[in-house]
Design a protein around this motif. Structure first.
Motif, short mmCIF file in Angstrom:
data_model
loop_
_atom_site.label_atom_id
_atom_site.label_comp_id
_atom_site.label_asym_id
_atom_site.label_seq_id
_atom_site.Cartn_x
_atom_site.Cartn_y
_atom_site.Cartn_z
N ARG A 20 0.85 -1.19 0.00
CA ARG A 20 0.00 0.00 0.00
C ARG A 20 0.88 1.24 0.00
NH1 ARG A 20 -2.31 3.87 3.33
NH2 ARG A 20 -4.45 4.48 2.75
N ASP A 176 -6.29 -7.48 -1.77
CA ASP A 176 -6.38 -6.04 -2.02
C ASP A 176 -7.73 -5.50 -1.60
OD1 ASP A 176 -7.38 -7.56 -4.30
OD2 ASP A 176 -7.63 -5.64 -5.32
N ARG A 180 -8.23 -2.37 0.91
CA ARG A 180 -9.03 -1.22 0.47
C ARG A 180 -10.22 -0.97 1.40
NH1 ARG A 180 -10.57 -2.44 -5.55
NH2 ARG A 180 -11.81 -0.54 -5.22
#
Length: 219
Positions: A20, A176, A180
């Motif tokens: 990230r 992911d 997120r």
């Protein structure tokens, strides 16, 4: 930052490593998944270590942990959340908990229903609009889940097939998607499992706690 992701809210025993960046961009470096509802305890740690190795890192390179907190079965969630907390404590890094359904729904557009297996002929569900949860999570029989404006369904293929909606390919929480789904990367909140109902197992009542009057009535 390098983020370890863990999710055991579904039959998929998932571990991943996600990069990230400061601008919020995320990229999955590695992922290990074993689809077996009975293998959470046996497969999670090997999958974690395998994902870290596949990413070309060591556990010392991890900066945070993100774990799916359900909804899901009691035993599966306990394995994943306890492991995430243990890794976070051992490495001295923060552990962020997210709704596992969000890690599926965040990949979708328009109005989408996300469902996973809740057993007992029920589903865990939530509704999303442009990747943002607008209803749920909850647990119901499929016939009792209102479709409202949903145009598609994602999640467990077997249970998605129970709904007369277009089916999307996202079946399980992704690394992911979990990253997120973290809304605030500040100080993490305590991990709270989303069981949505009581576990099947019930503690045995000690004999000493049974009122004498009840024993007398049995005689």
């Amino acid at each position: 930052m390098n983020v370890l992701t863990i999710d055991t809210a579904t039959p998929a025993v998932s571990a991943g490593v996600v990069r990230r960046d400061d601008d919020g961009t995320v990229r999955t470096l590695a992922e290990r998944v074993t689809v077996d509802a009975r293998a959470h305890a046996e497969q999670l740690t090997p999958n974690v270590l395998g994902a870290v190795s596949d990413a070309g890192l060591t556990v010392a390179d991890l900066d945070a942990v993100v774990v799916g907190c359900g909804p899901g079965p009691f035993t599966g969630l306990r394995v994943g959340m306890a492991s995430a907390a243990a890794f976070g404590h051992a490495l001295g890094v923060p552990v962020h908990g997210v709704c596992s359904l969000d890690a599926i729904g965040i990949h979708t557009d328009d109005d989408v229903l996300v469902v996973t297996d809740a057993r007992r002929r029920e589903v865990y569900w939530a509704r999303y609009r442009d990747g943002v949860r607008i209803d749920g999570p909850a647990v119901n029989a499929p016939a009792d889940v209102a479709l409202d404006s949903s145009t598609a369904v994602a999640g467990s293929p077997e249970h998605a097939a129970l709904f007369a909606l277009a089916r999307l390919d996202v079946a399980y929480p992704t690394p992911d998607g979990l990253v997120r789904a973290v809304g605030d990367w500040g100080d993490p909140q305590p991990l709270v499992p989303l069981y949505l109902r009581r576990p099947d197992a019930k503690p045995t009542v000690p004999k000493s706690s049974v009122p004498k009057s009840a024993v007398a009535e049995r005689k």
